[in-house]
Design a protein around this motif. Structure first.
Motif, PDB file in Angstrom:
ATOM      1  N   GLN A  36       0.512  -1.494  -0.739  1.00 22.68           N
ATOM      2  CA  GLN A  36      -0.207  -0.139   0.153  1.00 22.68           C
ATOM      3  C   GLN A  36       0.396   0.900  -0.050  1.00 22.68           C
ATOM      4  OE1 GLN A  36      -2.466  -0.846   3.439  1.00 22.68           O
ATOM      5  NE2 GLN A  36      -3.850  -1.901   2.641  1.00 22.68           N
ATOM      6  N   GLN A  37       1.803   1.415   0.765  1.00 23.22           N
ATOM      7  CA  GLN A  37       2.590   2.898   1.181  1.00 23.22           C
ATOM      8  C   GLN A  37       3.454   2.854   0.260  1.00 23.22           C
ATOM      9  OE1 GLN A  37       4.662   3.582   4.376  1.00 23.22           O
ATOM     10  NE2 GLN A  37       4.236   1.459   5.438  1.00 23.22           N
ATOM     11  N   SER A  38       3.868   1.432  -1.363  1.00 21.83           N
ATOM     12  CA  SER A  38       4.867   1.408  -2.721  1.00 21.83           C
ATOM     13  C   SER A  38       3.346   2.089  -3.437  1.00 21.83           C
ATOM     14  CB  SER A  38       5.629   0.783  -2.917  1.00 21.83           C
ATOM     15  OG  SER A  38       6.230   0.026  -1.471  1.00 21.83           O
ATOM     16  N   ASN A  39       2.597   2.069  -3.780  1.00 18.06           N
ATOM     17  CA  ASN A  39       1.722   2.143  -4.333  1.00 18.06           C
ATOM     18  C   ASN A  39       1.445   3.740  -4.209  1.00 18.06           C
ATOM     19  OD1 ASN A  39       1.020   0.469  -5.805  1.00 18.06           O
ATOM     20  ND2 ASN A  39      -0.614   0.039  -5.044  1.00 18.06           N
ATOM     21  N   ALA A  40       1.195   4.598  -2.795  1.00 14.89           N
ATOM     22  CA  ALA A  40       0.844   5.722  -2.861  1.00 14.89           C
ATOM     23  C   ALA A  40       1.776   6.471  -2.809  1.00 14.89           C
ATOM     24  CB  ALA A  40       0.536   6.159  -0.839  1.00 14.89           C
ATOM     25  N   ALA A  41       3.322   5.874  -2.592  1.00 14.32           N
ATOM     26  CA  ALA A  41       4.634   6.487  -3.021  1.00 14.32           C
ATOM     27  C   ALA A  41       4.898   7.010  -4.073  1.00 14.32           C
ATOM     28  CB  ALA A  41       5.534   5.960  -1.857  1.00 14.32           C
ATOM     29  N   THR A  42       4.161   5.844  -5.232  1.00 17.64           N
ATOM     30  CA  THR A  42       4.426   5.890  -6.815  1.00 17.64           C
ATOM     31  C   THR A  42       3.189   6.841  -7.099  1.00 17.64           C
ATOM     32  OG1 THR A  42       5.519   3.628  -6.831  1.00 17.64           O
ATOM     33  CG2 THR A  42       4.168   4.647  -8.507  1.00 17.64           C
ATOM     34  N   HIS A  43       2.629   6.841  -6.568  1.00 15.71           N
ATOM     35  CA  HIS A  43       1.876   8.217  -6.697  1.00 15.71           C
ATOM     36  C   HIS A  43       2.176   9.328  -7.223  1.00 15.71           C
ATOM     37  CE1 HIS A  43      -2.386   9.635  -8.515  1.00 15.71           C
ATOM     38  NE2 HIS A  43      -2.419  10.134  -7.684  1.00 15.71           N
ATOM     39  N   ALA A  44       2.679   9.220  -6.045  1.00 16.61           N
ATOM     40  CA  ALA A  44       2.931  10.623  -5.328  1.00 16.61           C
ATOM     41  C   ALA A  44       4.252  10.885  -6.151  1.00 16.61           C
ATOM     42  CB  ALA A  44       3.578  11.071  -4.286  1.00 16.61           C
ATOM     43  N   TRP A 232      25.045  13.111   1.599  1.00 18.50           N
ATOM     44  CA  TRP A 232      24.433  14.712   1.154  1.00 18.50           C
ATOM     45  C   TRP A 232      23.272  13.948   1.138  1.00 18.50           C
ATOM     46  CZ3 TRP A 232      25.672  16.564  -3.826  1.00 18.50           C
ATOM     47  CH2 TRP A 232      27.007  16.727  -4.490  1.00 18.50           C
ATOM     48  N   ARG A 233      22.550  15.334   1.389  1.00 14.37           N
ATOM     49  CA  ARG A 233      20.741  15.430   1.785  1.00 14.37           C
ATOM     50  C   ARG A 233      19.988  15.772   0.436  1.00 14.37           C
ATOM     51  NH1 ARG A 233      20.051  21.679   3.820  1.00 14.37           N
ATOM     52  NH2 ARG A 233      17.744  20.506   4.222  1.00 14.37           N
ATOM     53  N   LEU A 234      18.785  15.029   0.802  1.00 13.93           N
ATOM     54  CA  LEU A 234      18.029  15.047  -0.722  1.00 13.93           C
ATOM     55  C   LEU A 234      17.344  16.322  -0.781  1.00 13.93           C
ATOM     56  CD1 LEU A 234      16.418  11.609   0.680  1.00 13.93           C
ATOM     57  CD2 LEU A 234      17.778  11.859  -0.886  1.00 13.93           C
ATOM     58  N   ASP A 235      16.568  16.520  -2.237  1.00 15.56           N
ATOM     59  CA  ASP A 235      16.113  17.930  -2.249  1.00 15.56           C
ATOM     60  C   ASP A 235      14.011  17.344  -2.587  1.00 15.56           C
ATOM     61  OD1 ASP A 235      17.863  19.100  -4.207  1.00 15.56           O
ATOM     62  OD2 ASP A 235      17.998  17.475  -4.759  1.00 15.56           O
ATOM     63  N   ALA A 236      13.977  16.085  -2.069  1.00 14.56           N
ATOM     64  CA  ALA A 236      12.799  15.880  -1.646  1.00 14.56           C
ATOM     65  C   ALA A 236      13.081  14.087  -1.258  1.00 14.56           C
ATOM     66  CB  ALA A 236      11.310  16.074  -2.892  1.00 14.56           C
ATOM     67  N   LEU A 237      12.251  14.459  -0.522  1.00 10.50           N
ATOM     68  CA  LEU A 237      11.526  12.553   0.290  1.00 10.50           C
ATOM     69  C   LEU A 237       9.639  12.181   0.178  1.00 10.50           C
ATOM     70  CD1 LEU A 237      12.353  10.230   1.619  1.00 10.50           C
ATOM     71  CD2 LEU A 237      12.007  12.208   3.888  1.00 10.50           C
ATOM     72  N   VAL A 238      10.090  11.716  -0.251  1.00 11.50           N
ATOM     73  CA  VAL A 238       8.362  11.126  -0.495  1.00 11.50           C
ATOM     74  C   VAL A 238       7.621  10.095   0.486  1.00 11.50           C
ATOM     75  CG1 VAL A 238       6.279   9.763  -2.724  1.00 11.50           C
ATOM     76  CG2 VAL A 238       8.306  11.775  -3.182  1.00 11.50           C
ATOM     77  N   VAL A 239       6.767  10.032   0.536  1.00  9.53           N
ATOM     78  CA  VAL A 239       6.195   9.501   2.191  1.00  9.53           C
ATOM     79  C   VAL A 239       5.764   7.596   1.869  1.00  9.53           C
ATOM     80  CG1 VAL A 239       6.097   9.232   4.592  1.00  9.53           C
ATOM     81  CG2 VAL A 239       7.427  10.995   3.236  1.00  9.53           C
ATOM     82  N   GLY A 240       5.340   7.197   2.845  1.00 13.08           N
ATOM     83  CA  GLY A 240       4.322   5.812   2.475  1.00 13.08           C
ATOM     84  C   GLY A 240       3.261   7.054   2.360  1.00 13.08           C
ATOM     85  N   ASN A 241       2.828   7.798   3.238  1.00 14.51           N
ATOM     86  CA  ASN A 241       0.956   8.083   3.061  1.00 14.51           C
ATOM     87  C   ASN A 241       0.737   8.930   1.787  1.00 14.51           C
ATOM     88  OD1 ASN A 241       2.924   9.890   3.073  1.00 14.51           O
ATOM     89  ND2 ASN A 241       1.633  10.265   5.648  1.00 14.51           N
TER      90      ASN A 241
END
Length: 247
Positions: A36-44, A232-241
């Protein structure tokens, strides 16, 4: 031991302890939650303008368990005619003192069929075969390689297809993340060293660095990832929610 040595030793211990804690939590994550979290993060991620505008993207190929799945991202990227690059690990020449024993480059996938045909390594990660590397585009090239196929004189430079590609975005893995967009890797330094070499060799803007974090991998305030100057710091982080944390 100097104060700096003490600090570095403490940092290594803190990172090791956090990795061990994350492994325990991830081992208990239900398969349905991972799905479920992979699907939500992928969509985002697929909804991000930076992804939609990217032509060349680097993507880690995920393990079956314990981290966000990237398979749907690879499929979508090919569906939108993007060039897809994935990690390739190789050993360095012993004569290069001070270099890691193994380093990472990113190499091109030809098609969905190419990706689906990859064999999996001991961790279940789809892995590009060494014998196919000379037929793929490479982001950095084979500096420091001890592979016989890459030694001087084994091929014409024009046939090597190395070091020619710049990336627009890289989707990176991690063990843990925080809201300052710091990342804890798996401890080998592959991505940090790759990014350092990319910065020094390309003479171009760095690609957008995007992490994927299961809910349990995102530390809650005021917790922070222990870091030093090489991280290295990221520019963005996509979370499982489905949320996206940005700088």
């Amino acid at each position: 031991m100097s104060r700096i040595d003490d600090e570095m030793a403490g940092l290594r211990v803190a990172k090791k302890e956090l990795r061990e804690l994350m492994r325990q939590w991830l081992s208990q994550l239900p398969e349905e939650s991972l799905f479920q979290q992979s699907n939500a993060a992928t969509h985002a991620l697929l909804s991000m303008p930076e992804y939609q505008n990217a032509n060349r993207i680097g993507i880690y190929l995920s393990m079956p368990k314990g981290e966000m799945s990237t398979g749907a991202i690879v499929t979508d990227a090919f569906g939108h005619r993007k060039q897809v690059f994935v990690p390739y690990l190789y050993k360095t020449r012993p004569k290069h003192q001070g270099n890691p024993q193994s380093v990472m480059d990113m190499v091109s996938l030809h098609s969905i069929g190419d990706w689906e045909g990859l064999s999996r390594d001991a961790w279940g990660i789809p892995t590009v075969p060494e014998k196919s590397i000379t037929e793929r585009q490479r982001v950095l090239g084979d500096e420091h390689s001890d592979n016989e196929d890459h030694k001087e004189g084994s091929q014409n430079d024009s046939d090597r297809k190395i070091g020619t590609e710049k990336l627009d975005m890289i989707v990176v893995p991690g063990m843990a993340f925080d809201r300052d967009l710091s990342r804890l890797g798996h401890g080998k330094g592959f991505y940090d060293y790759f990014l350092q070499r990319y910065l020094s060799s390309k003479g171009a803007p760095m690609p957008l660095l995007v992490g994927l974090a299961l809910d349990v991998q995102l530390l809650q305030e005021p917790q922070k990832i222990p870091t030093d100057a090489s991280d290295w710091r990221l520019d963005a982080l996509v979370v499982g929610n489905g949320t996206v944390v940005r700088r």
